[in-house]
Design an enzyme around this catalytic site. Structure first.
Site: not given
Length: 406
Positions: A121, A198, A201, A224, A361
């Site tokens: 991302h 990251d 997700q 999220k 993104c």
């Protein structure tokens, strides 16, 4: 796991869009929020609306207790060793920017290398680009396999004695690729490099144990994972955080301010300048309560059932291209021949079906995929196979409409 009962907790699912029942397949962008999280957030405003860490009055104490209780929930949820390792941020993007600035200034010099991937991302590539420019360092990319995965051999091939940081996503927001973070962390540490992950997700959809993964930094967002917008978390090992300088200055993060200088307070507040996201952090704690009640293993297994079903049904549609590996997290990114993703998303919206369209993104990844944009459907615990059937019918009708010769 009672899906019908779960769906009743998400009041937005009672809404209609263009005269149709809402089919929400855009969780990877932002998840829906259950009533219990909204209620917990409202409790702060209605019952003990005050600042934290400051006043000694009752409301201030109640607010501080709720705020720090949420931090402890986060610590347990990702199995951090200490509560001081949990830093509240505005979200994943803010957390990664914080690391890129603070760790970057501490660890990176001219000629050093920062290892990333093309599946990142923008929030996990642009900050490292800027660090490299600022320091005269170099970005090095782990090559992707044809299915959008990476191998440990490829990771090893780009590592060197110049590698200082490995920045990588746990789960790709486009491909659904699930990276072997534990093994990659070991490779990074074997080269005396830091690993920054990251986890935006990943954390909402699977059990994440930062001690088992042995990551140095791990970032994720509340919005999220059924929580409020505007708050996220940066996990960092305390022994590393203690060595780093803050990047924002002001109230609460100081120890003492002299006329010409200042000293910083202890972790984690050292990195939390100003009035924090109090209600939002409390809401994050409530979201964690909800996820734990459902069970992270149950969530993961159910999502796998949904995404596998959707994958098989989508493959039956002629002219569809699905990106990423067959074994994936709960999202599918795709294109339909002859239909621009934005037109596809607009057509589906007319039937009440919400999907994502664009570059997500992830423009370097779009270039690697040889496309400008894609559509994406993403799934969570409030989705059903019936909704996937609705989605498939919508794709078929959209394909038929755009192939019709007027």
């Amino acid at each position: 796991m009672d899906i019908n009962k779960i769906r009743q907790d998400f009041k937005v699912l009672d809404e209609t869009v263009n005269g149709n029942a809402l089919t929400y397949l855009d969780t990877s962008a932002t998840s829906l929020t259950p009533k219990s999280v909204v209620d917990k957030t409202n409790d702060y405003y209605f019952k003990y609306n005050a600042n934290v860490h400051r006043g000694v009055h009752t409301l201030g104490s109640l607010a501080t207790d709720a705020y720090e209780s949420a931090r402890m929930k986060v610590r347990k949820f990702i199995n951090a060793k200490r509560f001081e390792e949990i830093i509240y941020t505005r979200g994943t993007t803010a957390a990664l920017n914080l690391v890129a600035r603070s760790l970057g200034d501490f660890a990176v010099e001219a000629g050093d290398e920062i290892v990333v991937t093309e599946m990142e991302h923008h929030a996990n590539i642009v900050p490292w680009q800027q660090l490299a420019k600022r320091k005269g360092a170099k970005l090095v990319f782990i090559p992707l396999e044809s299915d959008g995965t990476i191998t440990l051999e490829s990771v090893k091939s780009v590592m060197s004695d110049k590698t200082k940081i490995v920045a990588i996503t746990h789960v790709s927001n486009v491909l659904g690729t699930v990276n072997d973070i534990k093994s990659i962390a070991k490779i990074a540490h074997d080269h005396d490099a830091y690993i920054v992950v990251d986890g935006a997700q990943a954390v909402p959809h699977m059990t994440v144990d930062v001690q088992d993964l042995d990551v140095d930094f791990y970032a994720f967002s509340a919005h999220k994972m059924l929580g409020p917008t505007g708050v996220g978390v940066l996990y960092g090992k305390a022994e590393i955080l203690d060595q780093l300088e803050p990047v924002e200055y002001g109230g609460d993060m100081i120890d003492y301010v002299y006329k010409e200088d200042a000293t910083w307070t202890d972790l984690p507040v050292k990195f939390e300048a100003g009035t924090p996201m109090i209600a939002e952090a409390i809401g994050l704690g409530a979201a964690i309560d909800y996820l734990l009640e459902v069970g992270m293993d149950n969530i993961h297994d159910y999502e796998q059932e949904l995404v596998n079903y959707a994958y098989e049904e989508m493959q039956k549609i002629d002219g569809i291209t699905i990106y990423g590996p067959k074994e994936r997290a709960g999202l599918i990114t795709f294109n339909l021949d002859g239909v621009h993703p934005h037109d596809l998303a607009t057509a589906l919206d007319q039937e009440g079906i919400a999907v994502r369209a664009g570059h997500h993104c992830a423009q370097p990844l779009m270039k690697w995929l040889d496309t400008n944009s894609t559509a994406r459907a993403s799934f969570y615990i409030y989705n059903t196979k019936d909704e996937i059937d609705t989605f498939i019918r919508g794709l078929e009708r959209t394909k038929e409409f755009f192939s019709y010769e007027f």
